[in-house]
Motif scaffolding. Sequence first.
Motif, PDB file in Angstrom:
ATOM      1  N   PRO A  52      13.401  11.511  -4.908  1.00 31.25           N
ATOM      2  CA  PRO A  52      11.957  11.426  -5.141  1.00 31.25           C
ATOM      3  C   PRO A  52      11.481   9.974  -5.159  1.00 31.25           C
ATOM      4  CG  PRO A  52      12.999  12.894  -6.745  1.00 31.25           C
ATOM      5  CD  PRO A  52      14.101  12.267  -5.956  1.00 31.25           C
ATOM      6  N   GLY A  53      10.397   9.716  -4.447  1.00 33.11           N
ATOM      7  CA  GLY A  53       9.779   8.393  -4.511  1.00 33.11           C
ATOM      8  C   GLY A  53      10.468   7.303  -3.715  1.00 33.11           C
ATOM      9  N   VAL A  54      11.443   7.659  -2.894  1.00 33.30           N
ATOM     10  CA  VAL A  54      12.194   6.638  -2.163  1.00 33.30           C
ATOM     11  C   VAL A  54      11.379   6.043  -1.007  1.00 33.30           C
ATOM     12  CG1 VAL A  54      13.324   8.220  -0.527  1.00 33.30           C
ATOM     13  CG2 VAL A  54      14.497   6.125  -1.223  1.00 33.30           C
ATOM     14  N   GLY A  55      10.306   6.752  -0.635  1.00 34.97           N
ATOM     15  CA  GLY A  55       9.459   6.242   0.451  1.00 34.97           C
ATOM     16  C   GLY A  55       9.468   7.116   1.698  1.00 34.97           C
ATOM     17  N   LYS A  56       9.811   8.383   1.542  1.00 37.21           N
ATOM     18  CA  LYS A  56       9.888   9.295   2.686  1.00 37.21           C
ATOM     19  C   LYS A  56       8.545   9.447   3.392  1.00 37.21           C
ATOM     20  CE  LYS A  56      11.401  12.547  -0.057  1.00 37.21           C
ATOM     21  NZ  LYS A  56      11.560  11.717  -1.278  1.00 37.21           N
ATOM     22  N   SER A  57       7.510   9.747   2.611  1.00 34.92           N
ATOM     23  CA  SER A  57       6.193   9.960   3.230  1.00 34.92           C
ATOM     24  C   SER A  57       5.699   8.692   3.903  1.00 34.92           C
ATOM     25  CB  SER A  57       5.176  10.409   2.168  1.00 34.92           C
ATOM     26  OG  SER A  57       5.576  11.628   1.595  1.00 34.92           O
ATOM     27  N   THR A  58       5.934   7.564   3.249  1.00 38.09           N
ATOM     28  CA  THR A  58       5.522   6.290   3.823  1.00 38.09           C
ATOM     29  C   THR A  58       6.248   6.049   5.149  1.00 38.09           C
ATOM     30  OG1 THR A  58       5.399   5.493   1.535  1.00 38.09           O
ATOM     31  CG2 THR A  58       5.156   3.854   3.274  1.00 38.09           C
ATOM     32  N   ALA A  59       7.545   6.315   5.157  1.00 35.26           N
ATOM     33  CA  ALA A  59       8.332   6.100   6.373  1.00 35.26           C
ATOM     34  C   ALA A  59       7.905   7.052   7.488  1.00 35.26           C
ATOM     35  CB  ALA A  59       9.823   6.271   6.058  1.00 35.26           C
ATOM     36  N   ILE A 141      10.119  16.860   9.248  1.00 36.41           N
ATOM     37  CA  ILE A 141      10.221  17.763   8.108  1.00 36.41           C
ATOM     38  C   ILE A 141      10.688  16.929   6.919  1.00 36.41           C
ATOM     39  CG2 ILE A 141      11.260  19.896   7.239  1.00 36.41           C
ATOM     40  CD1 ILE A 141      12.023  20.453  10.266  1.00 36.41           C
ATOM     41  N   GLU A 142       9.776  16.719   5.983  1.00 38.40           N
ATOM     42  CA  GLU A 142      10.112  15.911   4.795  1.00 38.40           C
ATOM     43  C   GLU A 142      10.506  16.813   3.641  1.00 38.40           C
ATOM     44  OE1 GLU A 142       6.991  13.283   3.293  1.00 38.40           O
ATOM     45  OE2 GLU A 142       7.975  13.237   1.327  1.00 38.40           O
ATOM     46  N   THR A 143      11.700  16.591   3.091  1.00 33.30           N
ATOM     47  CA  THR A 143      12.112  17.341   1.899  1.00 33.30           C
ATOM     48  C   THR A 143      12.679  16.383   0.869  1.00 33.30           C
ATOM     49  OG1 THR A 143      14.374  17.702   2.684  1.00 33.30           O
ATOM     50  CG2 THR A 143      12.776  19.392   3.226  1.00 33.30           C
ATOM     51  N   ILE A 188      18.115   2.484   4.402  1.00 31.83           N
ATOM     52  CA  ILE A 188      18.019   1.922   3.061  1.00 31.83           C
ATOM     53  C   ILE A 188      16.623   1.325   2.940  1.00 31.83           C
ATOM     54  CG2 ILE A 188      18.951   0.246   1.429  1.00 31.83           C
ATOM     55  CD1 ILE A 188      21.645   0.526   2.853  1.00 31.83           C
ATOM     56  N   ASN A 189      15.767   2.093   2.277  1.00 32.37           N
ATOM     57  CA  ASN A 189      14.363   1.680   2.164  1.00 32.37           C
ATOM     58  C   ASN A 189      14.177   0.809   0.922  1.00 32.37           C
ATOM     59  OD1 ASN A 189      11.674   1.765   3.193  1.00 32.37           O
ATOM     60  ND2 ASN A 189      11.141   3.136   1.498  1.00 32.37           N
ATOM     61  N   LYS A 190      12.992   0.231   0.815  1.00 35.17           N
ATOM     62  CA  LYS A 190      12.695  -0.715  -0.263  1.00 35.17           C
ATOM     63  C   LYS A 190      13.693  -1.875  -0.235  1.00 35.17           C
ATOM     64  CE  LYS A 190      10.443   2.798  -3.055  1.00 35.17           C
ATOM     65  NZ  LYS A 190      10.061   3.303  -4.363  1.00 35.17           N
ATOM     66  N   ALA A 191      14.008  -2.281   0.980  1.00 32.82           N
ATOM     67  CA  ALA A 191      14.968  -3.368   1.149  1.00 32.82           C
ATOM     68  C   ALA A 191      14.442  -4.649   0.504  1.00 32.82           C
ATOM     69  CB  ALA A 191      15.249  -3.583   2.634  1.00 32.82           C
ATOM     70  N   ASP A 192      13.112  -4.711   0.305  1.00 28.32           N
ATOM     71  CA  ASP A 192      12.510  -5.884  -0.349  1.00 28.32           C
ATOM     72  C   ASP A 192      12.928  -6.003  -1.808  1.00 28.32           C
ATOM     73  OD1 ASP A 192      10.898  -3.426  -0.270  1.00 28.32           O
ATOM     74  OD2 ASP A 192       9.566  -4.494  -1.661  1.00 28.32           O
ATOM     75  N   ARG A 193      13.391  -4.906  -2.378  1.00 28.47           N
ATOM     76  CA  ARG A 193      13.768  -4.933  -3.793  1.00 28.47           C
ATOM     77  C   ARG A 193      15.120  -5.612  -4.030  1.00 28.47           C
ATOM     78  NH1 ARG A 193      10.903  -0.601  -6.386  1.00 28.47           N
ATOM     79  NH2 ARG A 193       8.750  -1.028  -5.859  1.00 28.47           N
ATOM     80  N   THR A 222      15.136  -0.720   5.813  1.00 34.47           N
ATOM     81  CA  THR A 222      13.713  -0.597   6.118  1.00 34.47           C
ATOM     82  C   THR A 222      12.865  -1.017   4.923  1.00 34.47           C
ATOM     83  OG1 THR A 222      13.695   1.715   5.397  1.00 34.47           O
ATOM     84  CG2 THR A 222      13.996   1.335   7.740  1.00 34.47           C
ATOM     85  N   GLN A 223      11.615  -1.283   5.237  1.00 32.31           N
ATOM     86  CA  GLN A 223      10.619  -1.575   4.208  1.00 32.31           C
ATOM     87  C   GLN A 223       9.381  -0.815   4.647  1.00 32.31           C
ATOM     88  OE1 GLN A 223      11.130  -5.855   3.536  1.00 32.31           O
ATOM     89  NE2 GLN A 223       9.082  -5.794   2.631  1.00 32.31           N
ATOM     90  N   ALA A 224       9.407   0.471   4.344  1.00 29.44           N
ATOM     91  CA  ALA A 224       8.433   1.381   4.963  1.00 29.44           C
ATOM     92  C   ALA A 224       6.997   0.963   4.681  1.00 29.44           C
ATOM     93  CB  ALA A 224       8.682   2.808   4.478  1.00 29.44           C
ATOM     94  N   ASN A 225       6.712   0.485   3.473  1.00 32.83           N
ATOM     95  CA  ASN A 225       5.316   0.179   3.132  1.00 32.83           C
ATOM     96  C   ASN A 225       4.788  -1.026   3.900  1.00 32.83           C
ATOM     97  OD1 ASN A 225       6.828  -1.694   1.791  1.00 32.83           O
ATOM     98  ND2 ASN A 225       5.625  -1.637  -0.098  1.00 32.83           N
ATOM     99  N   ALA A 226       5.694  -1.773   4.554  1.00 34.11           N
ATOM    100  CA  ALA A 226       5.254  -2.888   5.399  1.00 34.11           C
ATOM    101  C   ALA A 226       5.563  -2.614   6.865  1.00 34.11           C
ATOM    102  CB  ALA A 226       5.933  -4.179   4.940  1.00 34.11           C
TER     103      ALA A 226
END
Length: 311
Positions: A52-59, A141-143, A188-193, A222-226
């Motif tokens: 949850p919250g990893v950035g699926k929808s954003t990606a 398909i996002e789950t 690996i999302n939120k790579a900025d963190r 990845t850094q989906a939000n950017a």
Amino acid sequence: MALADEVLRGSFHAIGKAISLVENGAPEGRDLLERLHARVGDSLRIGLTGPPGVGKSTAVDEMAAVLRARGEKVAVVAVDPTSPFSGGALLGDRIRMSKAAGAGDVFMRSMATRGESGGLARATQDAVDLLDASGRTFIFIETVGVGQSEIEVSRAADCVIVLLSPESGDGVQAMKSGLLEVADIVAINKADRGGADRLEHDLRTAFELGLRPRREIPILATQANAGIGIPELVATVEAFVFARKASGAFQERRRLGMEDRLRKIAEFLVQKDLWGGEGAPERVKEAAERVLRRENSPYGCARALIREALR
Ligand SMILES: Nc1nc2c(ncn2[C@@H]2O[C@H](COP(=O)(O)OP(=O)(O)OP(=O)(O)O)[C@@H](O)[C@H]2O)c(=O)[nH]1
Ligand SMILES: [Mg+2]
């Protein structure tokens, strides 16, 4: 049926209506799928799962934007098995942040559990078929990657991306929960963190230790939000699909997935006929009485019930 024609023409309104029919398990939904089945199979189905919250929808949104820019027709189905009553709220949530949806040519839909177990996976696959027939070329398909039913849903995809983040022990969790076993590609999302390198190293070690011995799993940061790393992620999906098509593995997976789906549909239909068919309650009552009068065994009676229901 006018609705079938409108779906074939790609009307979002018609697709939305059609998906509601299959989501509610309405017989009209199944009729629709029978009419459209010959038009199903051309789209690419991409599963996206992760905590949850990893950035699926954003990606997904960013990937959709990349694909849309080169003329692909994209659809997104977000599956929400954990909260049966919040489908509407989540849909709003998902669309709120959607850049691609704002452009008006990405179809977005949230699906929630209705009724019996297994119903969501079935309805999701039906919805994807409808979208496929409607001419969408890429269907995401996002789950949320917790629990068995989610993993089942992602198995319906041609390619599964597992999203993890460097924070909060996602890697360890993913290894424990079996999430990585469905991964064709790991992002690996939120790579900025920070900590992405560390997680990548841990994953590679886990893969080498035999978690997934047969295949090399691409791992991307990845850094989906950017939007960073997203074009690369799209390219990785396409390279994966290209290679699988060349080797025959693509069709093989579709066949296995369809076998699985047919077994589940058949079980569903038999159950419906058995317990929901006309005269079913009376037949069960009579059968029970026969067993209690020692005229037949429980297994003999159960077989007889099946024979009658299938007649
Ligand atoms: N720092 C940072 N934040 C991100 C990144 N990608 C997404 N986010 C943020 O993370 C939050 C959750 O993103 P979502 O895309 O909704 O995550 P999700 O996995 O779809 O969430 P659920 O569907 O609720 O499981 C949002 O506030 C995003 O803006 C990233 O690469 N870095
Ligand atoms: Mg989401």
